[in-house]
Motif scaffolding. Structure first.
Motif, PDB file in Angstrom:
ATOM      1  N   GLN A  73      38.444  44.667  54.104  1.00  0.00           N
ATOM      2  CA  GLN A  73      39.589  43.810  54.403  1.00  0.00           C
ATOM      3  C   GLN A  73      39.271  42.345  54.127  1.00  0.00           C
ATOM      4  OE1 GLN A  73      40.161  45.262  58.555  1.00  0.00           O
ATOM      5  NE2 GLN A  73      42.338  45.370  58.010  1.00  0.00           N
ATOM      6  N   ALA A  74      38.084  41.895  54.566  1.00  0.00           N
ATOM      7  CA  ALA A  74      37.707  40.499  54.358  1.00  0.00           C
ATOM      8  C   ALA A  74      37.523  40.189  52.886  1.00  0.00           C
ATOM      9  CB  ALA A  74      36.413  40.199  55.125  1.00  0.00           C
ATOM     10  N   GLN A  75      36.880  41.087  52.149  1.00  0.00           N
ATOM     11  CA  GLN A  75      36.700  40.875  50.713  1.00  0.00           C
ATOM     12  C   GLN A  75      38.044  40.827  49.990  1.00  0.00           C
ATOM     13  OE1 GLN A  75      34.104  44.244  50.037  1.00  0.00           O
ATOM     14  NE2 GLN A  75      32.307  42.907  49.788  1.00  0.00           N
ATOM     15  N   ARG A  76      38.962  41.690  50.399  1.00  0.00           N
ATOM     16  CA  ARG A  76      40.282  41.708  49.764  1.00  0.00           C
ATOM     17  C   ARG A  76      41.050  40.408  50.077  1.00  0.00           C
ATOM     18  NH1 ARG A  76      42.007  46.035  51.965  1.00  0.00           N
ATOM     19  NH2 ARG A  76      41.049  47.398  50.391  1.00  0.00           N
ATOM     20  N   ALA A  77      40.898  39.911  51.315  1.00  0.00           N
ATOM     21  CA  ALA A  77      41.571  38.666  51.679  1.00  0.00           C
ATOM     22  C   ALA A  77      41.084  37.507  50.822  1.00  0.00           C
ATOM     23  CB  ALA A  77      41.337  38.369  53.161  1.00  0.00           C
ATOM     24  N   LEU A  78      39.756  37.442  50.572  1.00  0.00           N
ATOM     25  CA  LEU A  78      39.232  36.382  49.707  1.00  0.00           C
ATOM     26  C   LEU A  78      39.689  36.562  48.275  1.00  0.00           C
ATOM     27  CD1 LEU A  78      35.562  35.955  51.032  1.00  0.00           C
ATOM     28  CD2 LEU A  78      37.600  34.657  51.645  1.00  0.00           C
ATOM     29  N   ALA A  79      39.710  37.803  47.807  1.00  0.00           N
ATOM     30  CA  ALA A  79      40.152  38.064  46.433  1.00  0.00           C
ATOM     31  C   ALA A  79      41.613  37.662  46.244  1.00  0.00           C
ATOM     32  CB  ALA A  79      39.957  39.541  46.096  1.00  0.00           C
ATOM     33  N   ASP A  80      42.444  37.911  47.243  1.00  0.00           N
ATOM     34  CA  ASP A  80      43.854  37.533  47.131  1.00  0.00           C
ATOM     35  C   ASP A  80      44.025  36.025  47.019  1.00  0.00           C
ATOM     36  OD1 ASP A  80      44.563  40.165  47.264  1.00  0.00           O
ATOM     37  OD2 ASP A  80      45.085  40.142  49.400  1.00  0.00           O
ATOM     38  N   HIS A 106      41.822  34.221  45.444  1.00  0.00           N
ATOM     39  CA  HIS A 106      41.024  33.871  44.255  1.00  0.00           C
ATOM     40  C   HIS A 106      39.776  33.070  44.643  1.00  0.00           C
ATOM     41  CE1 HIS A 106      44.408  35.290  41.875  1.00  0.00           C
ATOM     42  NE2 HIS A 106      45.200  34.479  42.562  1.00  0.00           N
ATOM     43  N   ILE A 107      39.160  33.484  45.752  1.00  0.00           N
ATOM     44  CA  ILE A 107      37.918  32.859  46.218  1.00  0.00           C
ATOM     45  C   ILE A 107      36.775  33.810  45.911  1.00  0.00           C
ATOM     46  CG2 ILE A 107      36.634  32.031  48.217  1.00  0.00           C
ATOM     47  CD1 ILE A 107      39.337  31.385  49.528  1.00  0.00           C
ATOM     48  N   ARG A 108      35.844  33.322  45.109  1.00  0.00           N
ATOM     49  CA  ARG A 108      34.706  34.145  44.695  1.00  0.00           C
ATOM     50  C   ARG A 108      33.451  33.674  45.425  1.00  0.00           C
ATOM     51  NH1 ARG A 108      32.272  34.586  38.539  1.00  0.00           N
ATOM     52  NH2 ARG A 108      30.547  36.021  39.020  1.00  0.00           N
ATOM     53  N   PRO A 109      32.927  34.475  46.349  1.00  0.00           N
ATOM     54  CA  PRO A 109      31.713  34.060  47.070  1.00  0.00           C
ATOM     55  C   PRO A 109      30.513  33.937  46.140  1.00  0.00           C
ATOM     56  CG  PRO A 109      32.824  35.874  48.196  1.00  0.00           C
ATOM     57  CD  PRO A 109      33.448  35.755  46.844  1.00  0.00           C
ATOM     58  N   LEU A 110      29.708  32.913  46.394  1.00  0.00           N
ATOM     59  CA  LEU A 110      28.452  32.778  45.661  1.00  0.00           C
ATOM     60  C   LEU A 110      27.491  33.879  46.088  1.00  0.00           C
ATOM     61  CD1 LEU A 110      26.655  31.046  43.770  1.00  0.00           C
ATOM     62  CD2 LEU A 110      25.940  29.784  45.812  1.00  0.00           C
TER      63      LEU A 110
END
Length: 637
Positions: A557-564, A566-570
């Motif tokens: 869920q958290a990864q999908r929220a960042l992807a929505d 357009h935030i790409r974690p380092l």
């Protein structure tokens, strides 16, 4: 007894100090009357949060009030210290005058009818105080009115009128000015001077707040008219915590702190400084480890130590005389925000029933309410969750403040000075209701990622271990570091690909020192070409989703929220208690809002509905909505 700690915004002015005084007096009077304080409104006990009520406390022991400096004063003092160490005396005079004016204004608000005593014309006043030469102690050159600022006078009665308060403050200003003159250009002892000057915020606040408690008038929150005897209210301008000599971020010595605090505690209301400790140069925490046995051998049990002689001791079994102690004591600080930490240390040392941390918010939120306006207060969290949130950027509590309370079984609660009827957040050892739930999202800015890059990294034995050890090791006097021998905290470390690109995350203020340490540690590997570069990524941030026993679905869920967004974690780190993403600083607020909306809000709604439960008529309730249960049965023959 209860420990009540008030932050800088809570004591930011004389008017606010009077408000704090009324809160303290209300709690004390209610304890004396053995009744539940009306200044506290209990949450109704529920199946979800049976621990959310505020219990009634025994009336006997009183209240230890731990105060921070007035809001912004510590920053003013640190700026004063930097100007002093640079030798910029004109700027030093301006900053010193501003600090004096700030406290004079607070004093006028506490004693408005005697406001003329607290003049704004501070430059002549300070000059006159510095030139004063009568009645000085032959050994120290210090007058009687100044002794309390230079030596530990024990517990003192607070000022009862403006004249007495003005005299105490005037002596303090003069001693502060002398310390500024002594520190001028002394870069070799920079860390020691910074702590000595920074300590004045809390020390002056103690004098003002104790006077406010003695002075407080008008209707109390209880509506009580009971009188408190003057002898029940006391203050101490010296810290009750003994530490090592790691100036800037000292480590408490538990045994000696316990002895000093218990020797000083006599019930009633005692106002003491937070953030501060004291030490004797050259001391470390190790000599205090076997304090009780050593004191027995010396014929002086720890629980019989009194006054200043209890404040510290050297590593030998032959302590110096009381006078030597007085002349060698030095102030230390516990790190920025350390008032919370000092409050929980003292709560544990005094075996307090509870420690209440008063701040300017209602408790620990599901997210920073300035970033997420819909964030809610968590009524109950566990100590590990509160500690992780503090480390990951939630500024309600000092990161180290939770551990002493949890270790000694002290109830810890975060409350709002400006909403005294709000119950705040209770921090408990365990809470089965929150098991498996994501509870809050926090963010921390001003981070730097340091990475080793090169084709030969896989050839370097224990490369990652050496990298971490080099940064965390203690060494003398780092440029830009306020401690005497400070190891640098590693916020996050990872080895994304075995044998390749190990990286660490550190605070931006210490990144240059950390990078220099890596350059020294891997100088040979750099020369041989095994490490091509030590790269540095600035303007990074940490975004953390915190809970207990989080599942894989929460991570998705958290990864999908960042992807929505357009935030790409380092980089990212995942375990059952926290999901951490390193992202660009500019994207942090968007990330917090996205994760809160996609993960925290649905989890809270689901938890509020509760598990499905059967009704006698065959219906089921899910979230309070009756639904017809579909009966499954085998065909009848």
């Amino acid at each position: 007894m209860i420990v009540m700690k008030f932050g800088g915004t809570s004591v930011g002015s004389g008017e606010r100090m009077l408000q704090v005084a009324r809160i303290v007096l209300a709690e004390y009077l209610s304890a004396l009357a053995n009744e539940q304080p009306q200044s506290i409104v209990d949450l109704a006990p529920t199946a979800d949060h049976p621990l959310a009520t505020i219990p009634q406390y025994s009336p006997a022991d009183g209240i230890l009030v731990v105060t921070s400096a007035l809001a912004g004063v510590t920053d003013m003092l640190l700026a004063l210290a930097e100007a002093t160490l640079r030798g910029e005396m004109e700027e030093t005079d301006i900053r010193l005058a501003a600090i004096v004016r700030r406290h004079q204004e607070a004093a006028r608000q506490i004693f408005p009818s005697e406001a003329a005593l607290f003049t704004l014309d501070v430059e002549p006043m300070l000059s006159a105080g510095t030139a004063k030469s009568t009645d000085h102690d032959q050994a120290t050159g210090i007058g009687p009115s100044e002794l309390g600022w230079c030596h530990d006078p024990g517990n003192e009665a607070p000022a009862t009128d403006g004249v007495e308060l003005a005299t105490i403050l005037m002596a303090g200003y003069c001693i502060l000015q002398r310390q500024v003159l002594d520190a001028r250009g002394d870069v070799a002892q920079a860390a020691r001077h910074r702590d000595a000057l920074a300590a004045w915020g809390e020390r002056l606040a103690v004098v003002l707040l104790a006077a406010a408690v003695r002075r407080a008038e008008g209707p109390l929150p209880l509506g009580s008219t009971a009188a408190i005897p003057p002898s029940a209210i006391a203050m101490t301008r010296w810290p009750l915590i003994v530490t090592d000599d790691h100036f800037g971020e000292a480590t408490p010595a538990w045994d000696m702190t316990q002895s000093v605090a218990r020797a000083r505690w006599h019930g009633g209301i005692l106002v003491a400084p937070g953030f501060l400790g004291h030490t004797t140069p050259g001391y470390s925490v190790a000599p205090y480890a076997n304090l009780a046995a050593d004191e027995q051998r010396m014929g002086n049990p720890a629980n019989e130590m009194h006054g200043f002689t209890a404040n510290s001791r050297p590593s030998t079994l032959h302590p110096p005389t009381s006078r030597d102690h007085q002349l060698t004591q030095e102030m230390t600080t516990l790190g920025r925000g350390g008032s919370d930490y000092s409050a929980t240390i003292l709560a544990g040392a005094l075996r307090a029933t509870a420690c209440w941390i008063y701040t300017d918010v209602d408790g620990i939120f599901t997210a920073d309410p300035r970033v997420v306006p819909t964030a809610e207060v968590l009524p109950v969290v566990t100590a590990p969750v509160a500690g992780r949130l503090a480390l990951c950027g939630a500024k309600v509590l000092h990161p180290r403040s939770v551990a002493p309370a949890a270790r000694h079984g002290v109830e810890l609660r975060v409350r709002n000075t400006f909403q005294p009827t709000h119950p705040g957040t209770l921090i408990v050892a365990m809470d089965p209701v929150t098991e498996g739930l994501p509870l809050a999202v926090a963010g921390r800015k001003k981070l730097v990622v340091l990475t080793l890059a090169g084709d030969g990294i896989s050839e370097i034995p224990n490369c990652f271990g050496r990298m971490c050890a080099a940064i965390a090791a203690e060494e003398p006097a780092l440029a830009g570091w306020s401690g005497a021998n400070g190891g640098i905290d590693i916020i996050l470390a990872s080895h994304p690909v075995p044998g390749q690109t190990p990286e660490v995350v550190v605070d931006a203020a210490l990144a240059a020192a950390a990078s220099a340490r890596l350059e020294r540690e891997f100088a040979d590997e750099r020369t041989r070409g095994q490490i091509a570069a030590i790269t540095r990524r600035d303007h990074q941030a940490l975004c953390a989703l915190v809970g207990e026993n989080l599942g894989a679905a929460t991570l998705l869920q958290a990864q999908r929220a960042l992807a929505d967004e357009h935030i790409r974690p380092l980089s990212q780190s995942a375990n059952s208690d926290a999901l951490i993403f390193i992202i660009a600083e500019t994207a942090l607020d968007r990330a917090v809002r996205a994760i809160h909306a996609a993960v925290i809000v649905p989890a809270r709604l689901h938890n509020a509905r509760g598990p499905a439960r059967p009704y006698p008529d065959g219906q089921w309730a899910a979230g309070g909505r009756p639904q017809q249960r579909r009966r499954m049965s085998s065909p009848q023959h």
